[in-house]
Design an enzyme around this catalytic site. Structure first.
Site, PDB file in Angstrom:
ATOM      1  N   GLU A 268     -34.522 -35.654 -36.769  1.00 29.48           N
ATOM      2  CA  GLU A 268     -35.669 -35.225 -35.962  1.00 29.48           C
ATOM      3  C   GLU A 268     -36.574 -34.347 -36.811  1.00 29.48           C
ATOM      4  O   GLU A 268     -36.091 -33.474 -37.544  1.00 29.48           O
ATOM      5  CB  GLU A 268     -35.237 -34.393 -34.743  1.00 29.48           C
ATOM      6  CG  GLU A 268     -34.467 -35.114 -33.668  1.00 29.48           C
ATOM      7  CD  GLU A 268     -34.122 -34.170 -32.509  1.00 29.48           C
ATOM      8  OE1 GLU A 268     -34.803 -33.117 -32.359  1.00 29.48           O
ATOM      9  OE2 GLU A 268     -33.167 -34.475 -31.775  1.00 29.48           O
ATOM     10  N   GLU A 322     -42.750 -35.394 -22.840  1.00 31.87           N
ATOM     11  CA  GLU A 322     -41.781 -35.580 -21.756  1.00 31.87           C
ATOM     12  C   GLU A 322     -41.864 -34.401 -20.786  1.00 31.87           C
ATOM     13  O   GLU A 322     -41.496 -33.275 -21.116  1.00 31.87           O
ATOM     14  CB  GLU A 322     -40.375 -35.713 -22.337  1.00 31.87           C
ATOM     15  CG  GLU A 322     -40.245 -36.896 -23.300  1.00 31.87           C
ATOM     16  CD  GLU A 322     -38.943 -36.879 -24.082  1.00 31.87           C
ATOM     17  OE1 GLU A 322     -37.860 -36.884 -23.439  1.00 31.87           O
ATOM     18  OE2 GLU A 322     -38.998 -36.829 -25.326  1.00 31.87           O
ATOM     19  N   LYS A 325     -38.721 -31.892 -19.516  1.00 31.96           N
ATOM     20  CA  LYS A 325     -37.943 -31.065 -20.430  1.00 31.96           C
ATOM     21  C   LYS A 325     -38.123 -29.597 -20.068  1.00 31.96           C
ATOM     22  O   LYS A 325     -39.211 -29.169 -19.672  1.00 31.96           O
ATOM     23  CB  LYS A 325     -38.384 -31.299 -21.872  1.00 31.96           C
ATOM     24  CG  LYS A 325     -38.039 -32.675 -22.423  1.00 31.96           C
ATOM     25  CD  LYS A 325     -38.282 -32.769 -23.917  1.00 31.96           C
ATOM     26  CE  LYS A 325     -37.235 -31.996 -24.685  1.00 31.96           C
ATOM     27  NZ  LYS A 325     -37.347 -32.199 -26.148  1.00 31.96           N
ATOM     28  N   GLU A 331     -41.989 -27.654 -25.868  1.00 36.11           N
ATOM     29  CA  GLU A 331     -40.921 -28.641 -25.701  1.00 36.11           C
ATOM     30  C   GLU A 331     -41.406 -29.901 -25.006  1.00 36.11           C
ATOM     31  O   GLU A 331     -40.841 -30.982 -25.191  1.00 36.11           O
ATOM     32  CB  GLU A 331     -39.756 -28.032 -24.915  1.00 36.11           C
ATOM     33  CG  GLU A 331     -38.920 -27.045 -25.702  1.00 36.11           C
ATOM     34  CD  GLU A 331     -38.197 -27.710 -26.875  1.00 36.11           C
ATOM     35  OE1 GLU A 331     -37.628 -28.803 -26.682  1.00 36.11           O
ATOM     36  OE2 GLU A 331     -38.214 -27.142 -27.979  1.00 36.11           O
TER      37      GLU A 331
END
Length: 381
Positions: A268, A322, A325, A331
């Site tokens: 990542e 997203e 999250k 985030e």
């Protein structure tokens, strides 16, 4: 005047050279993308495939083994790494449970879906859950043994992703070393990678280093923009971006323990396009620059100073913003795309924008080259 045969030979030479160049461009542009699903407004998997292709990604890392995604990606030639969550680690110590999991979540989708990896756990060691940490290698071994028993072990690698915070020292890169309190686990984990030939995966985020010390760390250095860089006083190697320094720090830590031949994969890395007021550097422009430069480095076959002959192995985080999250605003804003499939920002390469149309054109050119070569071969026979 040249004979038809000599002219044809010259044409073949040109076409073969062009085909080789085409193949090199396509292969060098290969990179991975993390496809998370913590959102209640994400598009269906079949609509995601063109987005992945539009950035030139050929590998996808999932955090589970979602059957809808695995079915949708059948016959796409996109390589998939499925995930097995931390909550399954204790259960997977039992070889029979591991075999059942592989038979249910991997084997049914082969060979149509190109599953090439299984990620067992995520950032387990730095959660300091003793049960999970002590179960990690046992679970990895059980999954590998299940693959071995089914004859799938040659095409599917088993590994685990670690947080960069497993590092006790990372600067300069030559001083890289794992945290002392994690050393009880490292030899067993690394022995597994040696025995199975799988890479050691680490999540690396220069953004977090910059956010913690914006006055001490150059923004250009973490964004891989032109900068004065830094020189490792031990190796005398020069670094012009933090990601390469982090990768080489991990290689140094591996070498320190006698595992210099284990390869490192960045499972990542990314940059948020939005953050809270105290999340310095989380901006649209910085995210676009970081990920554009990252894709360029992979496409240009760049390598780290310590490992100049090793290919970069990198998965961008993440495909989508997203919205479910938890945590700070950043985030929920690491994505290259919005849930409506529109890009969050423009990702640029050296001479243009990476787009699905560009990939489509490139694929058509490759097909035309193959057809031309076949036609000339028939004429000569």
């Amino acid at each position: 005047m040249e004979s038809p045969r000599s002219l044809s030979s010259w044409v073949i030479f040109v076409l073969v050279s062009a085909a080789m160049l085409y193949a090199r461009i396509v292969n060098s542009a290969s990179l991975g993308i993390n496809y998370g699903q913590l959102g209640n407004n994400l598009p269906v998997p079949s609509e995601v495939i063109p987005l992945i292709q539009s950035i030139g990604a050929k590998r996808v890392k999932l955090f589970d083994a979602n059957p809808l995604i695995l079915r949708a990606f059948a016959n796409t030639d996109i390589e998939i790494m499925v995930g097995l969550g931390n909550e399954f680690l204790l259960e997977m110590r039992d070889p029979q449970n591991a075999l059942t999991w592989v038979k249910s979540n991997v084997q049914p989708y082969l060979p149509a879906t190109k599953i090439t990896g299984i990620m067992v756990g995520n950032e387990v060691l730095t959660l300091y859950n003793t049960d999970w940490s002590s179960s990690l290698v046992l679970a990895m071994q059980s999954i590998y043994d299940a693959l071995l028993g089914l004859g799938l072990h040659n095409n599917i690698k088993v590994t685990s992703a670690h947080a960069f915070s497993i590092m006790g020292f990372s600067y300069p890169p030559s001083a890289g070393a794992f945290k002392q309190d994690l050393m009880q686990y490292m030899p067993e984990i690394l022995n597994f990678h040696v025995q199975t030939g799988s890479p050691f995966h680490v999540n690396m985020y220069p953004y977090f280093a910059y956010r913690s010390s914006p006055k001490e760390i150059s923004l250009d250095y973490v964004l891989s923009q032109p900068n004065n860089g830094s020189v490792d006083p031990t190796t005398n190697l020069s670094y012009d971006n933090m990601l390469f320094a982090q990768i080489d720090a991990v290689y140094s830590a591996l070498s320190l323990l006698g595992y210099k031949d284990v390869s490192v994969c960045v499972s990542e890395t990314g940059w948020p396009s939005k953050g809270d007021d105290d999340e310095i550097g989380a901006t649209l422009d910085n995210a676009a620059i970081y990920n554009s430069n990252l894709i360029k480095m992979v496409a240009q076959n760049k390598a780290t100073p310590l490992r100049p002959n090793s290919e970069l192995d990198i998965y961008i985080f993440a495909l989508f913003n997203e919205n479910t999250k938890t945590g700070p605003t950043s985030e929920r804003n690491f994505g290259l795309f919005q849930p409506d499939k529109l890009p969050v920002y423009t990702v640029r390469l050296t001479d243009g924008v990476v787009s699905s149309s560009a990939v489509e054109i490139c694929n058509k050119v490759g097909l035309m080259l193959v057809l031309c070569l076949a036609s000339i071969a028939l004429l000569l026979n």
